[in-house]
Structures are given as C-alpha cells and as structure tokens.
Design an enzyme around this catalytic site. Structure first.
Site, mmCIF file in Angstrom:
data_model
loop_
_atom_site.group_PDB
_atom_site.id
_atom_site.type_symbol
_atom_site.label_atom_id
_atom_site.label_comp_id
_atom_site.label_asym_id
_atom_site.label_seq_id
_atom_site.Cartn_x
_atom_site.Cartn_y
_atom_site.Cartn_z
ATOM 1 N N ALA A 1 7.681 6.111 -4.635
ATOM 2 C CA ALA A 1 6.465 5.519 -5.210
ATOM 3 C C ALA A 1 6.619 4.006 -5.258
ATOM 4 C CB ALA A 1 6.199 6.075 -6.606
ATOM 5 N N GLY A 2 6.311 3.370 -4.106
ATOM 6 C CA GLY A 2 6.354 1.914 -4.026
ATOM 7 C C GLY A 2 4.921 1.405 -4.113
ATOM 8 N N SER A 3 4.288 1.242 -2.947
ATOM 9 C CA SER A 3 2.871 0.856 -2.947
ATOM 10 C C SER A 3 2.027 1.927 -3.630
ATOM 11 C CB SER A 3 2.385 0.684 -1.503
ATOM 12 O OG SER A 3 3.164 -0.265 -0.829
ATOM 13 N N SER B 1 -2.309 7.373 -11.689
ATOM 14 C CA SER B 1 -1.793 6.178 -12.373
ATOM 15 C C SER B 1 -2.391 6.003 -13.770
ATOM 16 C CB SER B 1 -2.019 4.928 -11.523
ATOM 17 O OG SER B 1 -3.392 4.773 -11.284
ATOM 18 N N ARG C 1 -0.412 -11.848 -10.153
ATOM 19 C CA ARG C 1 -0.132 -12.184 -8.750
ATOM 20 C C ARG C 1 -0.149 -13.675 -8.433
ATOM 21 N NH1 ARG C 1 -2.767 -6.604 -6.600
ATOM 22 N NH2 ARG C 1 -0.793 -5.488 -6.697
ATOM 23 N N GLN D 1 4.132 -34.989 19.208
ATOM 24 C CA GLN D 1 3.044 -34.274 18.540
ATOM 25 C C GLN D 1 3.406 -32.832 18.243
ATOM 26 O OE1 GLN D 1 -0.788 -34.495 20.411
ATOM 27 N NE2 GLN D 1 -1.053 -36.654 19.941
ATOM 28 N N GLU E 1 5.516 -7.207 -5.867
ATOM 29 C CA GLU E 1 4.225 -7.334 -6.575
ATOM 30 C C GLU E 1 3.062 -6.973 -5.646
ATOM 31 O OE1 GLU E 1 3.029 -9.018 -9.808
ATOM 32 O OE2 GLU E 1 4.953 -8.514 -10.635
ATOM 33 N N SER F 1 1.655 -7.530 1.459
ATOM 34 C CA SER F 1 0.453 -8.192 2.004
ATOM 35 C C SER F 1 -0.611 -7.163 2.392
ATOM 36 C CB SER F 1 0.822 -9.027 3.236
ATOM 37 O OG SER F 1 1.483 -10.193 2.839
HETATM 38 C C1 LIG Z 1 13.934 -7.816 -4.252
HETATM 39 C C2 LIG Z 1 12.933 -6.886 -4.856
HETATM 40 C C3 LIG Z 1 12.694 -6.942 -6.229
HETATM 41 C C4 LIG Z 1 11.793 -6.054 -6.804
HETATM 42 N N1 LIG Z 1 11.627 -6.061 -8.169
HETATM 43 C C5 LIG Z 1 10.931 -5.043 -8.750
HETATM 44 C C6 LIG Z 1 10.928 -4.896 -10.174
HETATM 45 O O1 LIG Z 1 11.504 -5.696 -10.916
HETATM 46 N N2 LIG Z 1 10.286 -3.822 -10.703
HETATM 47 C C7 LIG Z 1 9.644 -2.914 -9.925
HETATM 48 O O2 LIG Z 1 9.083 -1.964 -10.470
HETATM 49 N N3 LIG Z 1 9.603 -3.036 -8.568
HETATM 50 C C8 LIG Z 1 10.237 -4.074 -7.969
HETATM 51 N N4 LIG Z 1 10.246 -4.194 -6.591
HETATM 52 C C9 LIG Z 1 9.542 -3.185 -5.778
HETATM 53 C C10 LIG Z 1 8.390 -3.735 -4.960
HETATM 54 O O3 LIG Z 1 7.285 -3.977 -5.790
HETATM 55 C C11 LIG Z 1 8.105 -2.713 -3.845
HETATM 56 O O4 LIG Z 1 9.150 -2.839 -2.895
HETATM 57 C C12 LIG Z 1 6.770 -2.919 -3.180
HETATM 58 O O5 LIG Z 1 5.733 -2.588 -4.062
HETATM 59 C C13 LIG Z 1 6.607 -2.092 -1.896
HETATM 60 O O6 LIG Z 1 6.970 -0.761 -2.086
HETATM 61 P P1 LIG Z 1 7.972 -0.070 -1.053
HETATM 62 O O7 LIG Z 1 9.146 -0.952 -0.902
HETATM 63 O O8 LIG Z 1 8.223 1.326 -1.508
HETATM 64 O O9 LIG Z 1 7.195 -0.046 0.338
HETATM 65 P P2 LIG Z 1 6.201 1.101 0.844
HETATM 66 O O10 LIG Z 1 5.136 1.335 -0.177
HETATM 67 O O11 LIG Z 1 6.976 2.266 1.300
HETATM 68 O O12 LIG Z 1 5.522 0.403 2.103
HETATM 69 C C14 LIG Z 1 6.111 0.396 3.419
HETATM 70 C C15 LIG Z 1 5.145 -0.337 4.353
HETATM 71 O O13 LIG Z 1 3.918 0.406 4.469
HETATM 72 C C16 LIG Z 1 2.827 -0.442 4.119
HETATM 73 N N5 LIG Z 1 1.807 0.357 3.415
HETATM 74 C C17 LIG Z 1 1.989 1.255 2.420
HETATM 75 N N6 LIG Z 1 0.818 1.782 2.023
HETATM 76 C C18 LIG Z 1 -0.135 1.199 2.792
HETATM 77 C C19 LIG Z 1 -1.551 1.299 2.870
HETATM 78 N N7 LIG Z 1 -2.237 2.122 2.063
HETATM 79 N N8 LIG Z 1 -2.220 0.563 3.782
HETATM 80 C C20 LIG Z 1 -1.538 -0.282 4.599
HETATM 81 N N9 LIG Z 1 -0.187 -0.452 4.570
HETATM 82 C C21 LIG Z 1 0.496 0.289 3.687
HETATM 83 C C22 LIG Z 1 3.414 -1.503 3.196
HETATM 84 O O14 LIG Z 1 2.605 -2.661 3.161
HETATM 85 C C23 LIG Z 1 4.769 -1.734 3.831
HETATM 86 O O15 LIG Z 1 4.638 -2.627 4.920
HETATM 87 C C24 LIG Z 1 11.104 -5.119 -5.995
HETATM 88 C C25 LIG Z 1 11.336 -5.084 -4.608
HETATM 89 C C26 LIG Z 1 12.257 -5.949 -4.047
HETATM 90 C C27 LIG Z 1 12.520 -5.831 -2.561
#
Ligand SMILES: Cc1cc2nc3c(=O)[nH]c(=O)nc-3n(C[C@H](O)[C@H](O)[C@H](O)COP(=O)(O)OP(=O)(O)OC[C@H]3O[C@@H](n4cnc5c(N)ncnc54)[C@H](O)[C@@H]3O)c2cc1C
Length: 416
Positions: A134-136, A184, A275, A311, A396, A399
C-alpha cells in the site's frame, strides 16, 4: 493592486537569512560525510536544536505565518544546505503534523514535545503510513487496529515500510485500518509511545540519495496502546465512521467507485496542504545545484573561454533559473492559498509539488552535465544533489499520483 507583494517582510527575511547561515555554515560542510556514512546526523540535529531550528516552537512560528510563506522559505533554505541532513532535521515535522491535524489539544500538548525531546537529549519521530502493498494505493493498507474494550486499549498488527526515522524514533504515529469495509475512510491514526513492546525496526534501506535520512520498515506485533493514543479520540472516530458508512451507502447507489472522482477525505486534504512544503524542499535542492553550475560555468575555461560563453551552456542555465523561479512561485501560491483557507479547486498543492519535483530532477541532471567529468564525481556536490533530487518525484505522492489528483480535480472524472 495595493497590498499585493511577492517581497518577503522584514521578519521573514531575517528568518531566511538566519536559516541560510545555518545551512551554509553547519549543514553544507557536513553533507558529503553523512551521505557516505548513511547514518542519522545526530550531532547536526542537536546543533539545530541548540539554536532553536529543531523545535516545535520554530515550526509553529513558521506554520502560523499568515502569508503562508514561513514553511516554504524555511524548507528551501535548509534543503539548499543538504537534502539528507535537512530531512533528518524536518522529518519529525511529518509526525507532528499528523498529530496536529487529527489530535486533541491534550494529545498535541502531550506528544509533540516528546517527539523533539530537548537540546541535550534530542529525539526524532516517525510517521508510518506506507506499507509494502500500500504505497500510492493507500486504501490497500492492511495494518489493523482492533479495540479491546475491556482494557480500553488498541491492538496494532502489521508491517509499515519506508518510514522516515522508523525504529529510531521515540514516538511513532501509525495509520491503521479500523474498518476494512470503508477503504481509506476506515483509517485512524495512533500514537505508539516510546518503548512500547511489540514495535520493532525491520529492514533499514540503503538508498540512492538523501542517505543521511534514516528510512526503515516498522513491524507491529500485538502492539498495545492505551485508548487515549487514538488521535482525536473514540467518540470522534465513531462519528466519522458512521458518516463514512452513510456516504458509502449513498455512493454505492449514486456514483461509480464510491464517487472517487475528487479529493474528499480528510487525509487526502491534509496531503494536499502539505505538498507545497515538499515542493519547497525540491526548489532548495534545485537552486543549490544551479548555483554550483553557474559558478563552474563562469570559471571553467575550454577553447580559451569560459564554458558559459557558449549558448549551449548559457541557455541551459537561463532555463534552469527560470524553471526554479516558476516552481517557487507555484509553491508560494499554494502555501498562501492553504494558509488563507482558499480551496484548491485546481489541486494547486499537487501542481506545486509535481512541477517543483520534476524541475529539481531535471535541473540537477543539467548541473551534472555542465560540470562535465567533475559533475560525475563526489568531489563536487551536484552528483549528490542529483541523487537526492530523485526522491521528490516519489514521496508524498509520486508525480503520476499528482497528475491523477490534478486531472481528477479539474475534470471531476474518476480517471485511473
Ligand atoms: C526515502 C523515502 C522516505 C519515505 N518516507 C515515508 C514516511 O515517512 N512515511 C510514509 O508513510 N511513507 C514514506 N515513504 C513512502 C512514499 O510515500 C511511497 O514510496 C510513495 O507513496 C510511492 O509508493 P510506492 O513506493 O509503494 O510506489 P507504488 O505505489 O508501488 O508505485 C510504483 C509506480 O507506479 C506508479 N503508479 C501507481 N499507481 C498509479 C496510478 N494509479 N496511475 C499511474 N501511475 C501509478 C507510481 O507513480 C510509481 O511510478 C517514503 C519513501 C521513500 C522512498
């Protein structure tokens, strides 16, 4: 047009110059060392605490600046110094904002001071939301919080990942599922006090950039916290869940995917507002790399003249500076809107983070190019800045997620 100005007032200029001095004298000279060590720079955090930069008071003052520019100006200067060290200094703020946004006055007064500790005994705090699956997709969160009514305790189980300061923090703020049916909207935030049994650090990540900032998994195994650790309290949670259930019933009848076309839940609204601060961090890193590149291009000679006398190089620098300034303006606009209660009808918070983070990635890459071979080595800071900048388009909200939020907000269509 009287009243409109983009000039900082005297107080803001004073704070900016003070922070710039700290960034220049304390953070920047230590940047390469802590990047190589990949460890939390405790002595620098302590120094920041001693001068008052690492403190609740400082953040509260910037946060309540009525123009909204207090936080972005502070972030830009600190991250101009170094992104990894600056994140170690401001990372606690993410957990503090989690409590400020959802906690009662008593919870704010109890827990936020503990997050910072004292200048002689500094502490850091962690905000734990992301999980391996559960990232994005925050709604896919699995960490569960179950209420034990007999003991008035909450029991937390699950694995969090990517937590800045995870495991080394005193106070952890943990987001968990209290009602899995609600996505959520069925989430709540909990304080896990220092030393609570069952909370352990999992893997510490070795990262591409911001290596002075500690990032790790946090494992929660039957972690029991008192009922008073539920942020906002049980009564408010029950009311919120009842409203969410009502909405879910309406959504099931009326609109596709629960009406997920726009940003409506409180957590998402909070992210929207935070953000611009990340955008300001990106502006700080981009500006730092641009300055190094400008200086290098004017002093490095090839073909009997400074390389900026071409340039191809000069125009790159012109574009870099233009885009940095444009990014700052988007950040300032969004911060001003958030502070002055102007609704983000076009997802202006996401716009600022999207643009500034992409600019930071591109500008730092251009800086490496302008320094030629030297840019590719650790003898010059742009190599580190380029690695650091890659984080801004990821945390956070990536992109892609910012574009999704902007497009959904503009169109009202639940674009996937
Ligand atoms: C150094 C670091 C510090 C962090 N600190 C914290 C913290 O303090 N607390 C915390 O809770 N989290 C933290 N994070 C987590 C961070 O918020 C997540 O890594 C981020 O939200 C992305 O989630 P993911 O890594 O699981 O990527 P994923 O969600 O797996 O995404 C993988 C790729 O798929 C793309 N993608 C996913 N869904 C879609 C969609 N619907 N449409 C188009 N593209 C999509 C994404 O853009 C990405 O390119 C941290 C991350 C890092 C790397």
């Amino acid at each position: 047009m009287a009243g409109f100005t983009l000039e900082l007032n005297d107080d803001q200029k004073q704070v900016r110059d003070w922070l710039h001095g700290f960034a220049e004298d304390v953070i920047r000279p230590a940047a390469a060392e802590w990047d190589e060590r990949e460890e939390t720079p405790w002595p620098i955090i302590q120094e920041a605490a001693k001068v008052g930069i690492y403190s609740l008071d400082f953040y509260a003052q910037q946060y309540f600046d009525p123009t909204g520019l207090g936080i972005p100006v502070a972030m830009e200067e600190l991250f101009w110094g170094d992104a990894g060290i600056a994140l170690s200094i401001v990372g606690t703020g993410l957990a503090a904002v989690g409590v400020l946004a959802n906690g009662t006055e008593e919870q704010i007064g109890t827990w936020i001071p503990q997050m910072y500790g004292t200048p002689d005994d500094v502490k850091v705090a962690a905000f734990c939301s992301s999980e391996p699956d559960a990232g994005s997709d925050v709604a896919a969160m699995r960490t569960r919080a179950v209420y034990d009514e007999a003991k008035d305790e909450w029991v937390l189980n699950g694995t969090k990942t990517w937590a800045t300061n995870g495991g080394i923090a005193g106070v952890h703020v943990v987001v968990a599922v209290v009602d899995p049916e609600l996505g959520s909207r069925g989430h709540a935030s909990f304080i896990v006090p220092p030393g609570t049994p069952g909370l352990a650090q999992g893997q510490k990540f070795k990262k591409h950039g911001i290596r002075a900032s500690h990032t790790a998994e946090v494992v929660l195994d039957d972690v029991r916290v008192p009922g008073s650790c539920l942020l906002g309290g049980k009564e408010k949670l029950d009311e919120r869940l009842a409203r969410a259930r009502e909405k879910a019933r309406e959504g099931a009848v009326g609109s596709p995917a629960g009406g997920g076309g726009s940003v409506k839940n409180a957590a998402m609204a909070t992210f929207e507002a935070s953000r611009p601060a990340v955008g300001a961090m990106a502006v700080g890193t981009a500006r730092a790399a641009y300055e190094v590149a400008l200086d290098y291009a004017t002093t490095r000679h090839q073909f009997g003249r400074p390389v900026i006398d071409n340039q191809g190089v000069a125009f790159q620098l012109a574009d870099m500076r233009t885009r940095i300034d444009a990014a700052r303006l988007l950040v300032w606009r969004a911060s001003w809107m958030a502070t002055n209660g102007k609704p983000f009808t076009a997802a202006e918070g996401s716009m600022s983070k999207l643009y500034a983070s992409e600019v930071a990635k591109e500008v730092t890459a251009q800086a490496v190019q302008i320094l030629g071979g030297n840019g590719y080595t650790r003898e010059y800071p742009v190599e580190r800045m380029h690695r650091d900048a890659a984080i801004y388009t990821i945390f956070e909200g990536t992109s892609e997620i910012q574009r999704l939020v902007i497009a959904r907000t503009l169109s009202g269509v639940p674009i996937r």
